[in-house]
Design a protein around this motif. Structure first.
Motif, PDB file in Angstrom:
ATOM      1  N   GLU A 167      24.732  21.788  38.874  1.00 12.35           N
ATOM      2  CA  GLU A 167      23.951  20.777  39.581  1.00 12.35           C
ATOM      3  C   GLU A 167      22.689  21.385  40.201  1.00 12.35           C
ATOM      4  OE1 GLU A 167      23.563  16.699  41.210  1.00 12.35           O
ATOM      5  OE2 GLU A 167      23.992  17.761  39.356  1.00 12.35           O
ATOM      6  N   PHE A 168      22.806  22.569  40.765  1.00 14.23           N
ATOM      7  CA  PHE A 168      21.625  23.252  41.309  1.00 14.23           C
ATOM      8  C   PHE A 168      20.584  23.459  40.207  1.00 14.23           C
ATOM      9  CE2 PHE A 168      24.358  25.732  44.640  1.00 14.23           C
ATOM     10  CZ  PHE A 168      24.639  24.553  45.284  1.00 14.23           C
ATOM     11  N   ARG A 169      21.051  23.908  39.062  1.00 15.06           N
ATOM     12  CA  ARG A 169      20.121  24.161  37.959  1.00 15.06           C
ATOM     13  C   ARG A 169      19.462  22.867  37.487  1.00 15.06           C
ATOM     14  NH1 ARG A 169      19.143  24.950  32.573  1.00 15.06           N
ATOM     15  NH2 ARG A 169      18.181  26.965  32.061  1.00 15.06           N
ATOM     16  N   ARG A 170      20.233  21.791  37.462  1.00 14.72           N
ATOM     17  CA  ARG A 170      19.682  20.506  37.009  1.00 14.72           C
ATOM     18  C   ARG A 170      18.505  20.049  37.858  1.00 14.72           C
ATOM     19  NH1 ARG A 170      19.688  15.317  38.403  1.00 14.72           N
ATOM     20  NH2 ARG A 170      21.081  15.607  40.189  1.00 14.72           N
ATOM     21  N   VAL A 171      18.614  20.189  39.173  1.00 14.43           N
ATOM     22  CA  VAL A 171      17.582  19.636  40.063  1.00 14.43           C
ATOM     23  C   VAL A 171      16.423  20.602  40.306  1.00 14.43           C
ATOM     24  CG1 VAL A 171      19.202  18.074  41.175  1.00 14.43           C
ATOM     25  CG2 VAL A 171      18.773  20.325  42.190  1.00 14.43           C
ATOM     26  N   LEU A 172      16.566  21.859  39.848  1.00  8.82           N
ATOM     27  CA  LEU A 172      15.485  22.827  40.035  1.00  8.82           C
ATOM     28  C   LEU A 172      14.442  22.718  38.925  1.00  8.82           C
ATOM     29  CD1 LEU A 172      17.275  26.104  41.183  1.00  8.82           C
ATOM     30  CD2 LEU A 172      15.502  24.874  42.452  1.00  8.82           C
ATOM     31  N   ALA A 173      13.184  22.859  39.316  1.00  7.37           N
ATOM     32  CA  ALA A 173      12.097  22.940  38.355  1.00  7.37           C
ATOM     33  C   ALA A 173      12.179  24.264  37.589  1.00  7.37           C
ATOM     34  CB  ALA A 173      10.758  22.835  39.082  1.00  7.37           C
ATOM     35  N   PRO A 174      11.511  24.367  36.436  1.00  5.89           N
ATOM     36  CA  PRO A 174      11.460  25.650  35.728  1.00  5.89           C
ATOM     37  C   PRO A 174      10.972  26.762  36.654  1.00  5.89           C
ATOM     38  CG  PRO A 174      10.578  23.909  34.348  1.00  5.89           C
ATOM     39  CD  PRO A 174      10.803  23.293  35.702  1.00  5.89           C
ATOM     40  N   ASP A 175      11.661  27.891  36.612  1.00  7.45           N
ATOM     41  CA  ASP A 175      11.366  29.050  37.461  1.00  7.45           C
ATOM     42  C   ASP A 175      11.622  28.780  38.938  1.00  7.45           C
ATOM     43  OD1 ASP A 175      10.615  30.673  35.308  1.00  7.45           O
ATOM     44  OD2 ASP A 175       8.560  29.916  35.358  1.00  7.45           O
ATOM     45  N   GLY A 176      12.332  27.681  39.266  1.00  5.86           N
ATOM     46  CA  GLY A 176      12.729  27.455  40.652  1.00  5.86           C
ATOM     47  C   GLY A 176      13.724  28.512  41.114  1.00  5.86           C
ATOM     48  N   HIS A 177      13.789  28.728  42.415  1.00  5.62           N
ATOM     49  CA  HIS A 177      14.621  29.796  42.973  1.00  5.62           C
ATOM     50  C   HIS A 177      15.776  29.225  43.801  1.00  5.62           C
ATOM     51  CE1 HIS A 177      11.264  32.303  41.734  1.00  5.62           C
ATOM     52  NE2 HIS A 177      12.018  33.362  41.966  1.00  5.62           N
ATOM     53  N   LEU A 178      16.867  29.966  43.783  1.00  2.00           N
ATOM     54  CA  LEU A 178      18.075  29.639  44.530  1.00  2.00           C
ATOM     55  C   LEU A 178      18.445  30.838  45.384  1.00  2.00           C
ATOM     56  CD1 LEU A 178      20.783  28.099  45.120  1.00  2.00           C
ATOM     57  CD2 LEU A 178      21.663  29.105  42.985  1.00  2.00           C
ATOM     58  N   LEU A 179      18.681  30.598  46.676  1.00  2.00           N
ATOM     59  CA  LEU A 179      19.125  31.657  47.586  1.00  2.00           C
ATOM     60  C   LEU A 179      20.509  31.298  48.102  1.00  2.00           C
ATOM     61  CD1 LEU A 179      18.711  34.216  49.280  1.00  2.00           C
ATOM     62  CD2 LEU A 179      17.569  32.788  51.005  1.00  2.00           C
ATOM     63  N   LEU A 180      21.458  32.200  47.883  1.00  2.92           N
ATOM     64  CA  LEU A 180      22.826  32.028  48.355  1.00  2.92           C
ATOM     65  C   LEU A 180      23.122  33.006  49.480  1.00  2.92           C
ATOM     66  CD1 LEU A 180      24.710  31.959  44.922  1.00  2.92           C
ATOM     67  CD2 LEU A 180      24.122  29.971  46.323  1.00  2.92           C
ATOM     68  N   GLY A 181      23.712  32.508  50.563  1.00  2.00           N
ATOM     69  CA  GLY A 181      24.286  33.352  51.598  1.00  2.00           C
ATOM     70  C   GLY A 181      25.785  33.114  51.623  1.00  2.00           C
ATOM     71  N   PHE A 182      26.589  34.181  51.758  1.00  3.24           N
ATOM     72  CA  PHE A 182      28.040  34.024  51.655  1.00  3.24           C
ATOM     73  C   PHE A 182      28.731  35.222  52.302  1.00  3.24           C
ATOM     74  CE2 PHE A 182      26.351  36.144  47.986  1.00  3.24           C
ATOM     75  CZ  PHE A 182      27.236  37.176  47.709  1.00  3.24           C
ATOM     76  N   PHE A 183      30.028  35.103  52.477  1.00  2.00           N
ATOM     77  CA  PHE A 183      30.840  36.209  52.970  1.00  2.00           C
ATOM     78  C   PHE A 183      31.313  37.026  51.775  1.00  2.00           C
ATOM     79  CE2 PHE A 183      31.249  32.872  56.166  1.00  2.00           C
ATOM     80  CZ  PHE A 183      30.936  33.568  57.330  1.00  2.00           C
ATOM     81  N   GLU A 184      31.063  38.331  51.811  1.00  4.14           N
ATOM     82  CA  GLU A 184      31.353  39.210  50.675  1.00  4.14           C
ATOM     83  C   GLU A 184      32.740  39.817  50.847  1.00  4.14           C
ATOM     84  OE1 GLU A 184      31.020  41.990  47.470  1.00  4.14           O
ATOM     85  OE2 GLU A 184      31.412  42.610  49.528  1.00  4.14           O
TER      86      GLU A 184
END
Length: 210
Positions: free
Chosen positions: A134-151
């Motif tokens: 879903e994230f990929r679907r709504v992102l424009a070409p070369d759009g960026h995604l930043l994830l923060g999480f517990f490792e």
């Protein structure tokens, strides 16, 4: 009720119940976290074209406001109606909407960037691929995604006793691999050790839509 709707309703209800306390707790949480602020600044610089950016799982809106301060055209989405009400009250000049990360009411290619800051942590691991799709679907070409999480600090994916509701710790390599299978390319990563009052190592992945 499906399994998906069940855990989403549980998560929304849990955050509704603690929203005021949570908002007070996190409001100034970035002040003592220079590495986290540096990752957010790098994302803001890379988000292409000055187009819209969404913070997914925005809670009471403090991070959305921080991203706006970095020059982004940003809005927030969260499952919890109470959280969204608090965000609108605190930042009336920003846009906030109730919604779910796995079914965004956005057209294909709408966003130039997505920030998911400790918001996919409540997603059961078997459901996370659909979120990345879903994230990929709504992102424009070369759009960026930043994830923060517990490792998970070298261990497997594990649940832990998050103060609000069930959450998961991820090995950073496994999360990066999962995102790669969904069509994202890793740009960079940052791991930092727990700070004062924190229990777990924090992971951050900066990804680009391939």
């Amino acid at each position: 009720m499906t399994e998906t709707s069940s855990y989403l309703e549980t998560t929304a209800g849990a955050y509704d119940a603690v929203a005021v306390l949570y908002a007070d707790l996190v409001r100034d949480s970035l002040d003592g976290l220079p590495l986290d602020r540096a990752v957010l600044a790098a994302f803001a610089e890379l988000a292409p074209g000055g187009g819209p950016v969404a913070e997914l799982g925005c809670g009471p809106g403090y991070l959305t406001a921080h991203l706006r301060g970095l020059g982004l055209d940003v809005f927030g989405i969260d499952l919890s109606p109470v959280m969204i009400g608090l965000a609108r009250e605190a930042y009336p000049d920003l846009r906030f909407e109730v919604g779910s990360m796995d079914a965004l009411d956005l057209a294909d290619g709408t966003l130039h960037g997505i920030v998911s800051w400790y918001s996919v942590i409540h997603t059961p691991p078997r459901h996370l691929p659909s979120y990345f799709s879903e994230f990929r679907r709504v992102l424009a070409p070369d759009g960026h995604l930043l994830l923060g999480f517990f490792e998970s600090e070298g261990g497997p994916i594990t649940t832990f006793d998050h103060k609000v509701t069930t959450a998961y710790r991820w090995p950073i390599d496994d999360l990066a691999e999962l995102a790669g299978k969904a069509g994202f390319t890793e740009v960079g990563r940052m791991l930092r050790e727990p700070g004062e009052g924190e229990r777990f190592r924090r992971g951050h992945l900066l990804l680009r839509k391939g």
